[in-house]
Design a protein around this motif. Sequence first.
Motif, PDB file in Angstrom:
ATOM      1  N   PHE A   1      -1.033  -2.041  -5.668  1.00  0.00           N
ATOM      2  CA  PHE A   1      -2.330  -1.993  -4.972  1.00  0.00           C
ATOM      3  C   PHE A   1      -2.861  -3.272  -5.295  1.00  0.00           C
ATOM      4  O   PHE A   1      -3.641  -4.007  -4.530  1.00  0.00           O
TER       5      PHE A   1
ATOM      6  N   VAL B   1      -7.859   0.939  -1.462  1.00  0.00           N
ATOM      7  CA  VAL B   1      -7.320  -0.021  -2.316  1.00  0.00           C
ATOM      8  C   VAL B   1      -7.953  -0.261  -3.561  1.00  0.00           C
ATOM      9  O   VAL B   1      -7.176  -0.246  -4.601  1.00  0.00           O
TER      10      VAL B   1
ATOM     11  N   CYS C   1       0.825  -1.164  -0.097  1.00  0.00           N
ATOM     12  CA  CYS C   1      -0.090  -0.017  -0.034  1.00  0.00           C
ATOM     13  C   CYS C   1       0.855   1.296  -0.048  1.00  0.00           C
ATOM     14  O   CYS C   1       0.662   2.162  -0.737  1.00  0.00           O
TER      15      CYS C   1
END
Length: 448
Positions: A244, A264, A225
């Motif tokens: 992601f 995300v 992330c």
Amino acid sequence: MEAEDDIGRHMMDENEIYANGGDGAGAETQRQRPIISGEQLDVEAYAALYSGRTKIMRLLFIAERCDNVSMQLEALRMAYDEIKKGENTHIFRDVVQKIDGRLGPNYGPDPAWADAVDRRAEQRREKLENELNAYRTNLIKESIRMGYNDFGDFYYAHGALAEAFKNYVRTRDYCTTSKHIVHMCLNAILVSIEMGQFTHVTSYVSKAEQTPDAVDAVTSAKLHCAAGLAHLEGKKYKLAARKFLETGPELGNNYTEVIAAQDVATYGGLCALASFDRTELKSKVIDNSNFRNFLELVPEIRELIQDFYTSHYASCLEYLGNLKANLLLDIHLHDHVETLYDQIRNKALIQYTHPFVSVDLRMMANAFKTSIAGLEKELEALITENQIQARIDSHNKVLYARHADQRNATFQRVLQTGGEFDRDVRAMLLRVSLMKHDYALKASRKQH
């Protein structure tokens, strides 16, 4: 040519009926899809996804960027309440100034609270400093590491991000295990994201990934992330999408001080749409079982990706249009919304025209919910950039594709291959002839 043109028009007619909600099974499927309303962002539900400093900063960002006064005040009210749970008096005074008495006496300056927090902070700082000096005198590595870490936590809680970063990084020299190094990297990443120093984020993500034995599934998801955010900030959308998409479902609610699982899906989905081709979109997004867990949290993103892949561009662009206002209030995505939307729209235009020999601009304009003049300008730009090989008949409003002459191209390749083969054979025959007559040896003797 005409026969191919007729087939192309027929295929386009069927797509048009589906894309614009005509009769038949396609229309029924369209009606069953979740409908996005253009309602304003639910600030309370949005803020509940986050914790810590990022929750406050996201609320303040909404208050700064939103034109709706009631939403501004709601965001400021929630930010005020959240700040009172912590110890950052600097940001508290800024919020009070922004509220400017509009929320009543309960949301005023409260100098007694601020002074009490500042006094406790000064006492705490002196205590930490005395403890660290004692640890350094005794040369206890683990205690020194913990001392610097506590100082980092202290400065972070009070909003002194530069000092927090310095102290977290100082723990590096006193780390004795791989877990300590990863912990230091995660702290440095957290502060760097808050400061907007994404070069540091990339550096410390890389450092943490070099100690794989100490990186569990949750930590790996956090690092993906963080790397994704760094690439997003650098406008490297394809790299951001990959990071992601690689994020595991273990992330859950374990990184709410930086990012939510819904983010995300949103960041990864939009970056993938803007940068992936159809094959990658299918294999890495639609068929990605891990990423599907994130997409289920944001059904609008899931549906618009599916619509884009199945060439239902009107529906896809409608979803994007409805999401845009809220995406512009996202602290990480707002600077990239226009660029991503332009890239997605351009890809849709390119894919729409690709299968056909000719396209009726009136039907295409209807599919993309735009005027014919506006569509012509968009197509002209893509043709100029050589992204679409076509020409526009402005009088009849038809786009004609410039497909390569496959038959002629095949003949040219055959001739080229034959020429290369002939050249290679002649070179080999010459070499054999030279070796047969011992020419190379004779030349060598003459030189002596």
